[in-house]
Design a protein around this motif. Structure first.
Motif, PDB file in Angstrom:
ATOM      1  N   ARG A  56       0.867  -1.186   0.000  1.00  0.00           N
ATOM      2  CA  ARG A  56       0.000   0.000   0.000  1.00  0.00           C
ATOM      3  C   ARG A  56       0.899   1.231   0.000  1.00  0.00           C
ATOM      4  NH1 ARG A  56      -1.499   0.381   4.941  1.00  0.00           N
ATOM      5  NH2 ARG A  56      -0.388   2.341   5.297  1.00  0.00           N
ATOM      6  N   VAL A  57       0.749   2.051  -1.011  1.00  0.00           N
ATOM      7  CA  VAL A  57       1.615   3.225  -1.163  1.00  0.00           C
ATOM      8  C   VAL A  57       1.244   4.276  -0.129  1.00  0.00           C
ATOM      9  CG1 VAL A  57       2.421   5.017  -2.727  1.00  0.00           C
ATOM     10  CG2 VAL A  57       1.796   2.760  -3.629  1.00  0.00           C
ATOM     11  N   ASN A  58       2.249   4.836   0.507  1.00  0.00           N
ATOM     12  CA  ASN A  58       2.042   5.953   1.426  1.00  0.00           C
ATOM     13  C   ASN A  58       2.125   7.244   0.619  1.00  0.00           C
ATOM     14  OD1 ASN A  58       1.934   7.815   3.472  1.00  0.00           O
ATOM     15  ND2 ASN A  58       3.893   7.232   4.402  1.00  0.00           N
ATOM     16  N   THR A  59       0.991   7.742   0.188  1.00  0.00           N
ATOM     17  CA  THR A  59       0.968   8.914  -0.691  1.00  0.00           C
ATOM     18  C   THR A  59       1.394  10.189   0.013  1.00  0.00           C
ATOM     19  OG1 THR A  59      -1.417   9.036  -0.241  1.00  0.00           O
ATOM     20  CG2 THR A  59      -0.734   7.992  -2.297  1.00  0.00           C
ATOM     21  N   VAL A  88       4.225  10.354   1.248  1.00  0.00           N
ATOM     22  CA  VAL A  88       5.651  10.370   0.916  1.00  0.00           C
ATOM     23  C   VAL A  88       5.858  10.512  -0.585  1.00  0.00           C
ATOM     24  CG1 VAL A  88       7.789   9.012   0.930  1.00  0.00           C
ATOM     25  CG2 VAL A  88       6.322   9.067   2.947  1.00  0.00           C
ATOM     26  N   MET A  89       5.119   9.727  -1.394  1.00  0.00           N
ATOM     27  CA  MET A  89       5.213   9.842  -2.845  1.00  0.00           C
ATOM     28  C   MET A  89       3.967   9.242  -3.500  1.00  0.00           C
ATOM     29  SD  MET A  89       7.979   6.924  -4.085  1.00  0.00           S
ATOM     30  CE  MET A  89       9.320   7.621  -3.115  1.00  0.00           C
ATOM     31  N   PRO A  90       3.607   9.688  -4.703  1.00  0.00           N
ATOM     32  CA  PRO A  90       2.459   9.118  -5.422  1.00  0.00           C
ATOM     33  C   PRO A  90       2.740   7.691  -5.863  1.00  0.00           C
ATOM     34  CG  PRO A  90       3.138  11.249  -6.354  1.00  0.00           C
ATOM     35  CD  PRO A  90       4.225  10.808  -5.429  1.00  0.00           C
ATOM     36  N   ARG A  91       1.662   6.952  -6.152  1.00  0.00           N
ATOM     37  CA  ARG A  91       1.822   5.565  -6.578  1.00  0.00           C
ATOM     38  C   ARG A  91       2.640   5.470  -7.868  1.00  0.00           C
ATOM     39  NH1 ARG A  91      -3.177   1.334  -7.569  1.00  0.00           N
ATOM     40  NH2 ARG A  91      -3.820   2.928  -9.069  1.00  0.00           N
ATOM     41  N   GLY A  92       2.368   6.334  -8.836  1.00  0.00           N
ATOM     42  CA  GLY A  92       3.086   6.278 -10.104  1.00  0.00           C
ATOM     43  C   GLY A  92       4.579   6.464  -9.934  1.00  0.00           C
ATOM     44  N   GLU A  93       4.969   7.330  -9.018  1.00  0.00           N
ATOM     45  CA  GLU A  93       6.397   7.569  -8.784  1.00  0.00           C
ATOM     46  C   GLU A  93       7.068   6.342  -8.185  1.00  0.00           C
ATOM     47  OE1 GLU A  93       9.103  10.602  -6.056  1.00  0.00           O
ATOM     48  OE2 GLU A  93       7.163  11.312  -6.841  1.00  0.00           O
ATOM     49  N   LEU A  94       6.368   5.648  -7.280  1.00  0.00           N
ATOM     50  CA  LEU A  94       6.942   4.448  -6.684  1.00  0.00           C
ATOM     51  C   LEU A  94       7.035   3.325  -7.711  1.00  0.00           C
ATOM     52  CD1 LEU A  94       8.074   3.146  -4.157  1.00  0.00           C
ATOM     53  CD2 LEU A  94       5.750   2.495  -3.500  1.00  0.00           C
ATOM     54  N   VAL A  95       6.025   3.179  -8.561  1.00  0.00           N
ATOM     55  CA  VAL A  95       6.071   2.177  -9.627  1.00  0.00           C
ATOM     56  C   VAL A  95       7.267   2.440 -10.536  1.00  0.00           C
ATOM     57  CG1 VAL A  95       4.912   1.354 -11.712  1.00  0.00           C
ATOM     58  CG2 VAL A  95       3.615   1.623  -9.602  1.00  0.00           C
ATOM     59  N   PRO A 134      13.117   2.673   3.290  1.00  0.00           N
ATOM     60  CA  PRO A 134      13.626   3.491   4.406  1.00  0.00           C
ATOM     61  C   PRO A 134      12.868   4.806   4.561  1.00  0.00           C
ATOM     62  CG  PRO A 134      15.428   2.668   3.044  1.00  0.00           C
ATOM     63  CD  PRO A 134      14.168   2.422   2.283  1.00  0.00           C
ATOM     64  N   GLN A 135      12.382   5.356   3.434  1.00  0.00           N
ATOM     65  CA  GLN A 135      11.670   6.641   3.473  1.00  0.00           C
ATOM     66  C   GLN A 135      10.212   6.499   3.909  1.00  0.00           C
ATOM     67  OE1 GLN A 135      13.250   5.413   0.737  1.00  0.00           O
ATOM     68  NE2 GLN A 135      15.127   6.672   0.682  1.00  0.00           N
ATOM     69  N   GLY A 136       9.735   5.252   4.039  1.00  0.00           N
ATOM     70  CA  GLY A 136       8.348   5.041   4.433  1.00  0.00           C
ATOM     71  C   GLY A 136       7.374   5.205   3.288  1.00  0.00           C
ATOM     72  N   ALA A 137       7.807   4.890   2.067  1.00  0.00           N
ATOM     73  CA  ALA A 137       6.955   5.095   0.888  1.00  0.00           C
ATOM     74  C   ALA A 137       5.858   4.048   0.750  1.00  0.00           C
ATOM     75  CB  ALA A 137       7.810   5.110  -0.382  1.00  0.00           C
ATOM     76  N   PHE A 138       5.927   2.957   1.523  1.00  0.00           N
ATOM     77  CA  PHE A 138       4.905   1.918   1.390  1.00  0.00           C
ATOM     78  C   PHE A 138       4.846   1.062   2.637  1.00  0.00           C
ATOM     79  CE2 PHE A 138       8.826   0.041  -0.204  1.00  0.00           C
ATOM     80  CZ  PHE A 138       8.867  -1.166   0.484  1.00  0.00           C
ATOM     81  N   GLN A 139       3.751   0.337   2.744  1.00  0.00           N
ATOM     82  CA  GLN A 139       3.536  -0.655   3.787  1.00  0.00           C
ATOM     83  C   GLN A 139       3.079  -1.941   3.109  1.00  0.00           C
ATOM     84  OE1 GLN A 139       3.757  -0.551   7.203  1.00  0.00           O
ATOM     85  NE2 GLN A 139       2.909  -2.597   7.502  1.00  0.00           N
ATOM     86  N   ARG A 164       8.534   4.930  10.789  1.00  0.00           N
ATOM     87  CA  ARG A 164       9.145   4.762   9.461  1.00  0.00           C
ATOM     88  C   ARG A 164       8.284   5.389   8.379  1.00  0.00           C
ATOM     89  NH1 ARG A 164       8.401   1.444   5.199  1.00  0.00           N
ATOM     90  NH2 ARG A 164       6.882   0.192   6.333  1.00  0.00           N
ATOM     91  N   LEU A 165       6.976   5.265   8.517  1.00  0.00           N
ATOM     92  CA  LEU A 165       6.045   5.809   7.523  1.00  0.00           C
ATOM     93  C   LEU A 165       5.791   7.308   7.701  1.00  0.00           C
ATOM     94  CD1 LEU A 165       3.523   2.842   7.679  1.00  0.00           C
ATOM     95  CD2 LEU A 165       4.916   3.426   5.688  1.00  0.00           C
ATOM     96  N   GLN A 166       6.406   7.889   8.730  1.00  0.00           N
ATOM     97  CA  GLN A 166       6.229   9.316   9.029  1.00  0.00           C
ATOM     98  C   GLN A 166       4.761   9.648   9.301  1.00  0.00           C
ATOM     99  OE1 GLN A 166       8.459  11.911   6.229  1.00  0.00           O
ATOM    100  NE2 GLN A 166       9.341  10.031   5.350  1.00  0.00           N
ATOM    101  N   LEU A 167       4.085   8.737  10.014  1.00  0.00           N
ATOM    102  CA  LEU A 167       2.651   8.893  10.284  1.00  0.00           C
ATOM    103  C   LEU A 167       2.351   8.815  11.778  1.00  0.00           C
ATOM    104  CD1 LEU A 167       1.293   6.576   7.443  1.00  0.00           C
ATOM    105  CD2 LEU A 167       1.194   9.080   7.498  1.00  0.00           C
ATOM    106  N   ASN A 168       3.366   9.063  12.606  1.00  0.00           N
ATOM    107  CA  ASN A 168       3.182   8.925  14.050  1.00  0.00           C
ATOM    108  C   ASN A 168       2.730  10.197  14.739  1.00  0.00           C
ATOM    109  OD1 ASN A 168       5.863   9.753  13.270  1.00  0.00           O
ATOM    110  ND2 ASN A 168       6.455   9.656  15.418  1.00  0.00           N
ATOM    111  N   GLN A 169       2.743  11.333  14.028  1.00  0.00           N
ATOM    112  CA  GLN A 169       2.445  12.602  14.684  1.00  0.00           C
ATOM    113  C   GLN A 169       1.001  12.702  15.157  1.00  0.00           C
ATOM    114  OE1 GLN A 169       4.782  14.937  15.492  1.00  0.00           O
ATOM    115  NE2 GLN A 169       6.199  13.358  14.747  1.00  0.00           N
ATOM    116  N   GLN A 170       0.080  12.145  14.363  1.00  0.00           N
ATOM    117  CA  GLN A 170      -1.335  12.283  14.720  1.00  0.00           C
ATOM    118  C   GLN A 170      -1.897  11.025  15.371  1.00  0.00           C
ATOM    119  OE1 GLN A 170      -1.920  14.028  10.487  1.00  0.00           O
ATOM    120  NE2 GLN A 170      -3.832  14.441  11.561  1.00  0.00           N
TER     121      GLN A 170
END
Length: 469
Positions: free
Chosen positions: A201-204, A206-213, A249-254, A319-325
């Motif tokens: 599952r792409v973490n948008t 951090v980056m769009p799905r197309g960029e990760l593909v 490492p950047q947390g672009a996906f799970q 890692r996913l940079q989603l811990n703040q909230q």
């Protein structure tokens, strides 16, 4: 394995060196299988504990052996019976597990030279202090399998007493045949005997799905957009470490199956919801999805009673940079509800279940479960659903989810809950899911995908709270 095993290629010097290194991986795999069998508990705990000293490559090889044997156990035993004069029921556990591990290598892992596989497998008996006669007994069976393997029936061809060997306990097959019919239940069993597709599952944020593909494609990694989830990517041919993928490492996906991704979508838009509860957070696959989708003003509470899982949940969110909230509460849902928290606008309850929809990913489930487990799980699930519902604000949506295919844990729980709680009603999943996923929704509006080559089996119900005026 859909055809007869291919003949192994001649070993290169590199392969011979790697075979020697893998001897400890074989011994570890056998110890893991023995531990799981003795304790009848999930194999992951034994695997994580016993592989800490292995290299990443050997750890991967040990996992291949452990999961492969669990997926093909009945077939492997069927083959061993053809060559052993000693009944399997009278064999010591270590002897049988070692033979299963050896036969699995010979029939399913064609990159390993047969002679090296036999030699290294017998060495595990020697290292475990087993007597020489037993080493010779096992060696004879494995060498006979090697000589005659091209004449052996494949898993699809093998039968016992006129029935196909499906590598599932009889009670489970009988239950599924009653629910889904003979052909569908056999299809599910055979699918469970294969390795699952790796889905992300792409973490948008951090980056769009197309960029990760594109990043995958640039490294010659085949990447295909999921059919139903607009955040999903399948990696059909990738066999390496997930941590080695670009963007990890950047947390672009799970890592998350597409069915599980769609379950979170049943909560609807989260941009207008201020407080969201993940009442059974686990390792955080769905928690991180919620954190990704919630607006900046939203707050997520993730409840997880186990300390180890709570720590891993925090690691994943960080890692996913989603811990703040996200606030992690190490507590049971019951204890958390007793603190009388402020109500929630949306609640996700991915409750503990039998896991029969994800046996392909967790092959030990089929051997760990027994029929009585389902009734016990159902009691706990109803309790969690009732507690969770008490925390929902008027007009809010609660999603009840399992990775089970058993009606007692799924639609029967929903029917019992609705009968006791008339202020709740089912929201038709078709109104929340993309059109391509409507095929997974039944006449009641419940999300019920069965296992397919690209999706796990799953269940989810979206329930709306509308108190009487």
């Amino acid at each position: 394995m859909t055809s007869k095993p291919r003949k192994s290629k001649s070993p290169s010097r590199k392969q011979q060196t790697q075979t020697a290194k893998n001897s400890s991986a074989r011994a570890t795999a056998i110890d893991i299988l023995l531990g799981r069998q003795t304790a009848n508990t999930p194999v992951d705990g034994f695997f994580n504990k016993l592989t800490t000293q292995l290299s990443p490559r050997d750890r991967g090889f040990a996992k291949t052996l452990v999961y492969g044997v669990l997926r093909q156990k009945q077939y492997l035993d069927f083959i061993i019976e053809q060559f052993s004069k000693h009944p399997l029921k009278k064999m010591k556990p270590r002897t049988l597990v070692t033979l299963e591990t050896g036969v699995y290598q010979l029939l399913f892992l064609d990159r390993i030279p047969p002679s090296a596989a036999v030699h290294a497998t017998i060495d595990t008996l020697k290292d475990a202090g087993q007597p020489r006669w037993l080493q010779g007994f096992a060696n004879g069976i494995l060498r006979n399998v090697t000589r005659k393997k091209d004449a052996l029936p494949t898993p699809e061809q093998a039968q016992t007493k006129g029935y196909p060997i499906l590598n599932h306990p009889g009670w489970m097959i009988d239950r599924w045949q009653h629910q889904f019919g003979k052909k569908k239940s056999e299809d599910i069993c055979r699918l469970n005997n294969t390795e699952p597709l790796l889905t992300l599952r792409v973490n948008t944020r951090v980056m769009p799905r197309g960029e990760l593909v594109t990043a995958f494609t640039q490294q010659n990694i085949e990447a295909v957009n999921c059919t139903h989830s607009n955040l999903g990517i399948h990696l059909p041919s990738y066999t390496g470490m997930v941590t080695d993928l670009p963007g990890f490492p950047q947390g672009a996906f799970q890592v998350q199956d597409e069915s599980a991704q769609l379950a979170t979508v049943l909560l609807g838009s989260l941009h207008d919801k201020n407080r969201i509860l993940d009442g059974c957070a686990g390792l955080g696959g769905k928690t991180s999805h919620l954190a990704q989708l919630v607006a900046d003003h939203g707050e997520i509470i993730a409840v997880e009673p186990d300390q180890r899982r709570a720590n891993l949940l925090l690691e994943n969110l960080t890692r996913l940079q989603l811990n703040q909230q996200t606030t992690i509460v190490q507590s049971s849902l019951e204890a958390f509800a007793a603190t009388r928290p402020q109500g929630f606008d949306a609640i996700l309850l991915d409750v503990p279940c039998s896991g029969t929809g994800v046996i392909r990913r967790h092959p030990d489930i089929r051997w760990n479960r027994c029929p009585s487990d389902i009734a016990e799980l159902q009691k706990n699930q109803i309790q969690l659903l009732t507690i969770g519902a008490s925390l929902l604000n008027p007009g809010g949506i609660l999603v009840y989810a399992t990775c089970s295919m058993e009606p007692e844990e799924d639609e029967e729980n929903i029917a019992r809950f609705l009968a006791a709680t008339p202020n709740y009603s089912i929201v038709d999943a078709r109104t929340l899911l993309p059109a391509t996923a409507h095929c997974f929704v039944d006449a009641q509006g419940l999300f019920k995908p069965l296992p397919t080559p690209t999706n796990d089996g799953f269940f989810a119900a979206a329930l709306q709270y509308a108190p009487a005026l």
